[in-house]
Design an enzyme around this catalytic site. Sequence first.
Site: not given
Length: 457
Positions: A13, A41, A114-115, A256
């Site tokens: 996310c 996302g 996010n996570g 990345y």
Amino acid sequence: MKFESPEKLHEECGVLGFYNNDGFDTARMLYYGMFALQHRGQESCGIVTNDDGKLYHRKEKGLVGEVFDGAALNGLKGAIGVAHVRYATEGDLRENAQPIVSRYCKGSITLAHNGNIINAGALREELETRGAIFQSTNDTEVIMHLIAIARTRTHSVEDAVAEVMPQIEGAYSMVLMSPRKLLGIRDPKGFRPLCIGKIKNSYIFASESAALDTMRAEFVRDVEPGEVVLIDENGITSFKKFCGKKPSLCLFEYIYFARPDSVIDGVSVYRTRVETGRILARTYPADADVVIGVPDSGLHFAQGFAAESGIPYGDGLVRNRYSGRTLIKQTQRERELAVNIKLNALRASVEGRRIVMVDDSIVRGTTMANLIRLLKENGAREVHIRLGSPPFLWPCYFGTDIPSKKDLIAVKYPVDEIRKKVGADSLHYMRLEDLQKIGVRSDFGYCDACFSGNYPG
Ligand code: SF4
């Protein structure tokens, strides 16, 4: 949590929050910022705005440009807002779309996360036995319940967050909105990035600094691992009760996930990629005529490799910029076809030449084998592969969809066997010990568990 398994790894996310003190159009500011975070996302996205406690929201499956148009943005009123882009994991995409909103006796809470929370299953079970009802399968809703419960016995939402943080384990960079406050929260290990920006007298939280650039905001600083930052009518207040542990920022953000134009915890993503390429050139030189990168993430590694080795940098693959997320396919055959639609070889550049091709990683090997076949079909004499990360050998519990071990090519085969399977003339991975030399900070801590098996304690 079980993850679907595309060929490339995915971040779960991206999050954004905006506290508007200057009469900006909150929804449109978030919309522009979301475009800059779309790489984090692509399956669903949403914005929730807050007009003096009255909430307006839109969240849906799809890319930012598909979900929001002028009319949708015009309907999102208010001075505070939260936004989210999501990569699907499992379950119904729509019910798991974020931000999530909860209304309770103290008003409302909106959360974008996010996570991945490691103990979400156990916490959810406990909440369910106490009568909690869940609308989705995502762990963010577990955090939401805990904060809402804690808020009924604390004086403020920031106190409630402080009560909940010791209960949740894992990775969370979150933006929380209450009727009059906006909070940026980062877990004590700081697995995922989160930064603060400012435009005039208005404040922004964003997963990556590139979103601030898009919103024409200035970068203020990163939210520290363990820090809770509150923005309200009094400005910015920082709470550092949970700061001070050694951080474990995901190293794969630099390799990345993150955009090259982002700076995370003081380190440029672009510079780390160029430096990685330089290290690869020193460690694993190749006798070749041209260095190419796999678009997009491999290009900066290739630039570093070329600069260090003195071998000219060139274009070898052309990316179809319109292929998009429709090519996230699940079967082997679909993945093979997707590679051909996404990338084509540039015969004029590769024919008759010995190529060094640099990419960030190999997951299953399907993409790499297809790219090498493409290059050789277009006349490449030799293809030497250099990879910006060590082999993936272990699962990630912190919000990255690394497939199960049975699908990881590096778990199944030794390096030379992988080289033969993908059809390369030589193949080398970045060494684990070199990962710490890619320009990251010596005073900081990083997670490399998917490569090393050493999970942050
Ligand atoms: S295990 Fe790998 S992908 Fe997951 S947080 Fe650690 S470095 Fe990142």
